[in-house]
Write a protein that holds these residues in place. Structure first.
Motif, PDB file in Angstrom:
ATOM      1  N   TYR A  84       0.728  -1.345  -0.024  1.00  8.47           N
ATOM      2  CA  TYR A  84       0.018   0.103   0.062  1.00  8.47           C
ATOM      3  C   TYR A  84       0.849   1.131   0.220  1.00  8.47           C
ATOM      4  O   TYR A  84       0.441   2.139  -0.420  1.00  8.47           O
ATOM      5  CB  TYR A  84      -1.014   0.024   1.217  1.00  8.47           C
ATOM      6  CG  TYR A  84      -0.152  -0.281   2.671  1.00  8.47           C
ATOM      7  CD1 TYR A  84       0.439   0.848   3.242  1.00  8.47           C
ATOM      8  CD2 TYR A  84      -0.187  -1.398   3.318  1.00  8.47           C
ATOM      9  CE1 TYR A  84       0.968   0.764   4.232  1.00  8.47           C
ATOM     10  CE2 TYR A  84       0.377  -1.641   4.249  1.00  8.47           C
ATOM     11  CZ  TYR A  84       1.057  -0.483   5.067  1.00  8.47           C
ATOM     12  OH  TYR A  84       1.474  -0.917   6.166  1.00  8.47           O
ATOM     13  N   GLU A  85       2.031   1.187   0.467  1.00  4.17           N
ATOM     14  CA  GLU A  85       2.866   2.424   0.483  1.00  4.17           C
ATOM     15  C   GLU A  85       3.368   2.632  -0.907  1.00  4.17           C
ATOM     16  O   GLU A  85       3.428   4.084  -1.122  1.00  4.17           O
ATOM     17  CB  GLU A  85       4.186   2.196   1.171  1.00  4.17           C
ATOM     18  CG  GLU A  85       3.834   1.806   2.605  1.00  4.17           C
ATOM     19  CD  GLU A  85       5.376   2.121   3.377  1.00  4.17           C
ATOM     20  OE1 GLU A  85       6.414   1.581   2.994  1.00  4.17           O
ATOM     21  OE2 GLU A  85       5.266   2.308   4.737  1.00  4.17           O
ATOM     22  N   ASP A  90       1.257   2.397  -3.434  1.00  6.48           N
ATOM     23  CA  ASP A  90      -0.151   3.110  -3.647  1.00  6.48           C
ATOM     24  C   ASP A  90      -0.181   4.720  -3.229  1.00  6.48           C
ATOM     25  O   ASP A  90      -1.034   5.389  -3.699  1.00  6.48           O
ATOM     26  CB  ASP A  90      -1.248   2.173  -3.383  1.00  6.48           C
ATOM     27  CG  ASP A  90      -1.388   1.079  -4.093  1.00  6.48           C
ATOM     28  OD1 ASP A  90      -1.204   0.831  -5.303  1.00  6.48           O
ATOM     29  OD2 ASP A  90      -1.596  -0.067  -3.316  1.00  6.48           O
ATOM     30  N   PHE A  91       0.230   4.761  -2.084  1.00  7.38           N
ATOM     31  CA  PHE A  91       0.355   5.969  -1.312  1.00  7.38           C
ATOM     32  C   PHE A  91       1.309   6.750  -1.786  1.00  7.38           C
ATOM     33  O   PHE A  91       1.929   7.859  -0.829  1.00  7.38           O
ATOM     34  CB  PHE A  91       0.257   5.899   0.022  1.00  7.38           C
ATOM     35  CG  PHE A  91      -1.058   5.890   0.812  1.00  7.38           C
ATOM     36  CD1 PHE A  91      -2.059   5.008   0.640  1.00  7.38           C
ATOM     37  CD2 PHE A  91      -1.630   6.959   1.439  1.00  7.38           C
ATOM     38  CE1 PHE A  91      -3.317   4.977   1.020  1.00  7.38           C
ATOM     39  CE2 PHE A  91      -2.671   7.102   2.049  1.00  7.38           C
ATOM     40  CZ  PHE A  91      -3.614   5.979   1.916  1.00  7.38           C
ATOM     41  N   SER A  92       1.800   6.534  -2.958  1.00  9.58           N
ATOM     42  CA  SER A  92       3.074   7.535  -3.400  1.00  9.58           C
ATOM     43  C   SER A  92       3.207   7.698  -4.878  1.00  9.58           C
ATOM     44  O   SER A  92       2.029   7.210  -5.673  1.00  9.58           O
ATOM     45  CB  SER A  92       4.496   6.554  -2.904  1.00  9.58           C
ATOM     46  OG  SER A  92       4.446   5.782  -4.090  1.00  9.58           O
ATOM     47  N   ARG A 102      -2.656   4.138  -8.108  1.00  7.91           N
ATOM     48  CA  ARG A 102      -2.964   3.324  -7.223  1.00  7.91           C
ATOM     49  C   ARG A 102      -4.316   2.833  -7.836  1.00  7.91           C
ATOM     50  O   ARG A 102      -4.680   1.775  -7.167  1.00  7.91           O
ATOM     51  CB  ARG A 102      -3.442   4.101  -5.958  1.00  7.91           C
ATOM     52  CG  ARG A 102      -4.607   4.848  -6.070  1.00  7.91           C
ATOM     53  CD  ARG A 102      -4.926   6.030  -4.708  1.00  7.91           C
ATOM     54  NE  ARG A 102      -6.103   6.845  -4.623  1.00  7.91           N
ATOM     55  CZ  ARG A 102      -7.024   6.590  -4.793  1.00  7.91           C
ATOM     56  NH1 ARG A 102      -7.542   5.257  -4.259  1.00  7.91           N
ATOM     57  NH2 ARG A 102      -8.146   7.748  -4.991  1.00  7.91           N
TER      58      ARG A 102
END
Lengths: 607, 91
Positions: A455-456, A458-460, A465
């Motif tokens: 998920y990291e 996707d959060f970048s 995402r």
């Protein structure tokens, strides 16, 4: 054997049918190749031939595994892994918990405790150094994890530490936890495995400490890490706890709601830590040897039969998501009470919430006859949890987890059962976070946000995402490899943001602890070996490529409140093939013979 | 032009507000300019969440719930929402 720093050089194999203890040596080479925690635990499961055992049989081994850092000065290092074959997934399971049990357990003079066999009646295993005694525990039958631990520490004294199961573990709920000091080795059903051995608790005490290769160097590194752990990278955990991102997830449509039928929840604000703090007196705690202090403790409104004097609960993002939005519940008091009930019963909140939410949708679709079990009804969640704990009525079915429940229901229920390999999906909507979706699909223990933190990405700005791409596979591999190292050392993942040169800094820590000069390349190779060892275990346990996937709901239906959050079976399958090839496995995910042979040679080694 | 800034987690706690509407005298602005203006409005964000060079390492920004951005030169158009949150999504 030359002297080892950071290790005792072996594990205790304990037969809990008779209390017999055997010290089994581990070579320095094996310890260096698997480190500790999850890595060493996988090695032990291969060595003990756990894949061949039925998960809840007496023969099935269950390991408490420590690490070279346990007992040392590093922040967050007081952790232990519990490793076994999961009764929920029939695949490898590894879960972590923190605090005194790790320190006391390692002081018994062993790097791991491997329990086999089953006691004739409910018992407590008391391990004083390397001496084991089985004591009857019939008076603790049905006691909550909290009550049992308190009673045992009162009886045996505070220099013991206890890992206990609640009534759910005794009754074989397939997602029962093992609890220590209110923290849980939570996922995958370790509590049911211990319960199947008729062991209510394991008590440990000892006096054997390990030496460190360079104590002053290690102390200096520990001070430096502690200083960094007080910085901005961990502020969210200190100030708001793990639930800190609830509203951000909701804003991005990534907050699983009503059994993954939506990605945002109208009641999210009511459940946010910001709202919870406004009219509740919150306290904070830390695990032993931790400088972060992520635990936020909230009071729980009294339910029937509650002891109001000690009615509090640690609130985590996963509890909040699974027992709140996933079940459509916006009443914070109900969610807090449900979290507390899960702790007392000793059950995993993610699997409990996931299974209940799935059952709610089955009721809505008239696939299940339980009209009281409706989305949005907090009292129904509490009732369902109580039934699960007693395995009574519908609770007997819910205790099996969502996959087995779906198989019992039949029709198309499996298509929307929120699980991968039988493990319920945590609080990250796969269609809105698609690198994470890949991580869930290929995860060795099933849908898992701790063994893959994809998920990291996707959060970048590294990933889109809502789409899988050629970059997804290497990002998922990198995340999984990093987790394999952190979980084997063992350190808290909340430290991950404080390392600027992860492999270099970890190498220095290990060198000061063990004396081994470990290069970043060796660490990367170790991580890949550990992940491959997990896959090898699963292959031995019957894994097939078809289980590396997501339920059909995620592959056929866009998110109702974000239609662009859509994931196809074809794109997921292409990413899985790319993931397998990045790992050096076959496109379907089989380990090459060379890798499997090398790992099994470690497991067959006679030390 | 107007930009709505939505704050989550620690940035929200430091600013004391969940969101703020900001006006800029141009047709287009950048992430860096919005961050600078934010620090002027909410000095508590400086040092921890926002540095002179841009977002601090533990934080990230997102445009309209779509793309994540960190480059201070990233363009922001009239009417867009800028979300500022922790870069560490774990729980």
């Amino acid at each position: 054997m030359p002297s080892l720093h950071g290790y005792h050089g072996g594990y205790l194999r304990i037969d809990v049918s008779n209390g017999r203890v055997e010290f089994v040596q581990l070579s320095a080479a094996v310890l260096r190749r698997y480190l500790g925690g999850v890595g060493l635990g996988v090695h032990l499961m291969l060595r003990e031939r756990a894949a061949e055992c039925e998960a809840l049989s007496a023969a099935a081994p269950l390991a408490f595994v420590f690490s070279p850092l346990v007992g040392g000065p590093l922040t967050t290092s007081a952790k232990f892994a519990v490793v076994h074959k999961s009764p929920l997934t029939n695949r490898l399971n590894d879960s972590l918990a923190s605090s005194g049990f790790a320190i006391s357990g390692k002081k018994t003079g062993a790097d791991a405790l491997v329990l086999r066999g089953a006691a004739a009646a409910l018992s407590v295993l008391v391990l004083d150094g390397r001496q084991a005694v089985l004591e009857p525990a019939t008076e603790l039958a049905g006691a909550s994890a909290r009550e049992a631990e308190a009673a045992l520490l009162k009886k045996y004294g505070p220099d013991f530490s206890a890992a206990v199961i609640g009534p759910a573990g005794e009754r074989g709920v397939r997602y029962a936890t093992i609890s220590h000091s209110g923290r849980h080795a939570g996922r995958g059903g370790a509590g049911a495995v211990l319960g199947a051995k008729n062991i209510k608790a394991v008590l440990v005490r000892g006096e054997q400490r390990c030496t460190w290769s360079d104590p002053s160097g290690l102390t200096a590194l520990a001070k430096e890490l502690a200083m960094k752990s007080w910085g901005p990278a961990t502020a969210k955990y200190r100030e708001l706890g793990t639930a800190s991102n609830l509203l951000a997830f909701n804003r991005l449509g990534a907050l699983p709601t009503r059994n993954f039928q939506a990605g945002s929840f109208a009641g999210a604000v009511d459940l946010s830590p910001e709202a919870l703090e406004t009219d509740r007196k919150k306290t904070r705690q830390s695990c032993a040897a931790c400088t972060i202090g992520c635990e936020h403790i909230y009071p729980v409104k009294a339910q029937k039969n509650d002891d109001e004097s000690n009615n509090t609960v640690r609130l985590e993002y996963e509890n909040l998501f699974a027992l709140g939005p996933l079940c459509g519940v916006r009443d914070a008091d109900s969610v807090l009470a449900a979290s507390r009930l899960c702790d007392d019963l000793g059950i995993d909140t993610v699997s409990a919430g996931g299974t209940i939410a799935f059952a709610m949708e089955c009721v809505e679709r008239q696939l299940l006859d339980a009209p009281w079990l409706r989305f949005g009804d907090g009292s129904a969640v509490l009732k369902a949890l109580e039934l699960i704990g007693r395995r009574e009525g519908l609770g007997g079915l819910l205790a099996l987890g969502s996959r087995r429940l779906a198989e019992r229901i039949g029709q198309d229920a499996l298509a929307f059962a929120p699980q991968v390999k039988g493990l319920e999906i945590p609080g990250y909507e796969p269609r809105a976070l698609q690198t994470m979706a890949l991580g869930f699909a290929v995860g060795s223990r099933g849908a898992d946000h701790n063994r893959s933190g994809a998920y990291e990405a996707d959060f970048s700005e590294q990933a889109d995402r809502r789409a899988l791409s050629p970059k997804s596979a290497p990002l998922a591999v990198e995340s999984e490899d990093r987790a394999a190292l952190i979980d084997s050392l063992i350190l808290c993942k909340f430290l991950r943001g404080v390392f600027t040169d992860f492999h270099g800094e970890i190498g220095h820590i290990l060198q000061n602890t063990t004396g081994w000069e470990i290069s970043p390349d060796e660490l990367r190779e170790t991580a890949r070996r550990i992940v491959s060892a997990k896959k090898l275990f699963n292959q031995q346990a019957g894994w097939s490529p078809s289980e590396d996937t997501l339920p059909q709901r995620f592959l056929q239906t866009p998110l109702s409140d974000d239609p662009r959050a859509s994931l196809s079976a074809e794109s997921l399958q292409a990413a899985i093939v790319a993931y397998n090839q990045t790992r050096g496995w076959s496109p379907e995910g089989w380990l090459p013979r060379r890798i499997a042979d090398e790992i099994m040679a470690d497991a067959d080694l006679q030390d | 032009m107007n930009v709505k800034v939505e704050l989550f987690g620690v940035p929200r706690a430091r600013a004391g507000v969940p969101q703020v509407d900001m006006e800029f005298p141009t047709d287009q602005t950048s992430l860096g300019e919005v961050l600078t203006a934010l620090v002027r409005m909410f000095p508590n964000l400086a040092g921890e969440c926002i540095l002179e060079a841009g977002l601090a390492s533990g934080y990230t920004a997102n445009l309209d719930g779509e793309a994540f951005v960190r480059d201070v030169g990233a363009k922001i158009q009239d009417g867009q929402s800028l979300l500022i949150m922790s870069a560490d999504a774990g729980g």
